[in-house]
Design a protein around this motif. Structure first.
Motif, mmCIF file in Angstrom:
data_model
loop_
_atom_site.group_PDB
_atom_site.id
_atom_site.type_symbol
_atom_site.label_atom_id
_atom_site.label_comp_id
_atom_site.label_asym_id
_atom_site.label_seq_id
_atom_site.Cartn_x
_atom_site.Cartn_y
_atom_site.Cartn_z
ATOM 1 N N UNK A 1 -3.990 0.480 -2.978
ATOM 2 C CA UNK A 1 -3.056 -0.833 -2.967
ATOM 3 C C UNK A 1 -2.881 -0.770 -4.128
ATOM 4 N N UNK A 2 -1.273 -1.110 -4.413
ATOM 5 C CA UNK A 2 -0.527 -1.898 -5.164
ATOM 6 C C UNK A 2 -1.037 -2.801 -5.639
ATOM 7 N N UNK A 3 -0.355 -4.218 -4.842
ATOM 8 C CA UNK A 3 -0.575 -5.373 -5.384
ATOM 9 C C UNK A 3 -0.877 -6.258 -3.950
ATOM 10 N N UNK A 4 -1.588 -7.342 -4.274
ATOM 11 C CA UNK A 4 -1.548 -8.479 -3.149
ATOM 12 C C UNK A 4 -0.758 -9.403 -3.140
ATOM 13 N N UNK B 1 2.524 4.359 -9.976
ATOM 14 C CA UNK B 1 2.585 5.667 -10.787
ATOM 15 C C UNK B 1 1.370 5.708 -11.005
ATOM 16 N N UNK B 2 0.533 4.401 -12.185
ATOM 17 C CA UNK B 2 -0.732 4.699 -12.159
ATOM 18 C C UNK B 2 -2.123 4.581 -11.829
ATOM 19 N N UNK B 3 -1.658 4.456 -10.498
ATOM 20 C CA UNK B 3 -2.695 5.223 -9.190
ATOM 21 C C UNK B 3 -2.460 6.606 -8.837
ATOM 22 N N UNK B 4 -1.537 6.964 -9.426
ATOM 23 C CA UNK B 4 -1.413 8.386 -9.461
ATOM 24 C C UNK B 4 -0.154 8.727 -8.002
ATOM 25 N N UNK C 1 5.461 0.751 -10.937
ATOM 26 C CA UNK C 1 4.951 1.463 -12.380
ATOM 27 C C UNK C 1 3.619 1.070 -11.953
ATOM 28 N N UNK C 2 2.843 -0.124 -11.663
ATOM 29 C CA UNK C 2 1.337 0.365 -11.430
ATOM 30 C C UNK C 2 0.994 1.063 -9.738
ATOM 31 N N UNK D 1 0.660 -1.040 0.092
ATOM 32 C CA UNK D 1 -0.129 -0.038 0.102
ATOM 33 C C UNK D 1 0.839 1.225 -0.182
ATOM 34 N N UNK D 2 0.663 2.191 -0.594
ATOM 35 C CA UNK D 2 1.498 3.981 -1.157
ATOM 36 C C UNK D 2 0.346 4.751 -0.013
#
Length: 82
Positions: free
Chosen positions: A45-48, A78-81, A75-76, A23-24
């Motif tokens: 959440x970026x990835x589980x 950054x895609x979330x902002x 990259x994920x 999580x970021x």
């Protein structure tokens, strides 16, 4: 400067618990149990861990794999902002 660094990717990859997530939050990359992530932060959440590609979890952990995962997760984020 990456949002998700190698240490954070390694913590996610090395976790024995499949129910953790990267999580970021407030500029910081955290690996937390999924059930501790509140509704306000679910969108961050970026990835589980359980969603990692088999190629990342099936083989022994190496610096190259950690670097490749960190790049994908960054990259994920950054895609979330992030």
């Amino acid at each position: 400067m990456p949002l998700v660094d190698r240490d954070c990717a390694r913590r996610l990859l090395e976790s024995d618990d499949p129910d953790v997530a990267l999580v970021f939050v407030r500029g910081e990359c955290l690996v937390l149990p999924v059930d501790e992530i509140d509704d306000e932060h679910r969108g961050l959440v970026i990835m589980q861990r359980r969603d990692l590609p088999d190629a990342f979890v099936a083989a022994p952990i190496s610096d190259d794999r950690v670097e490749a995962l960190a790049c994908r997760l960054d990259n994920a984020a950054r895609d979330l902002g992030g």
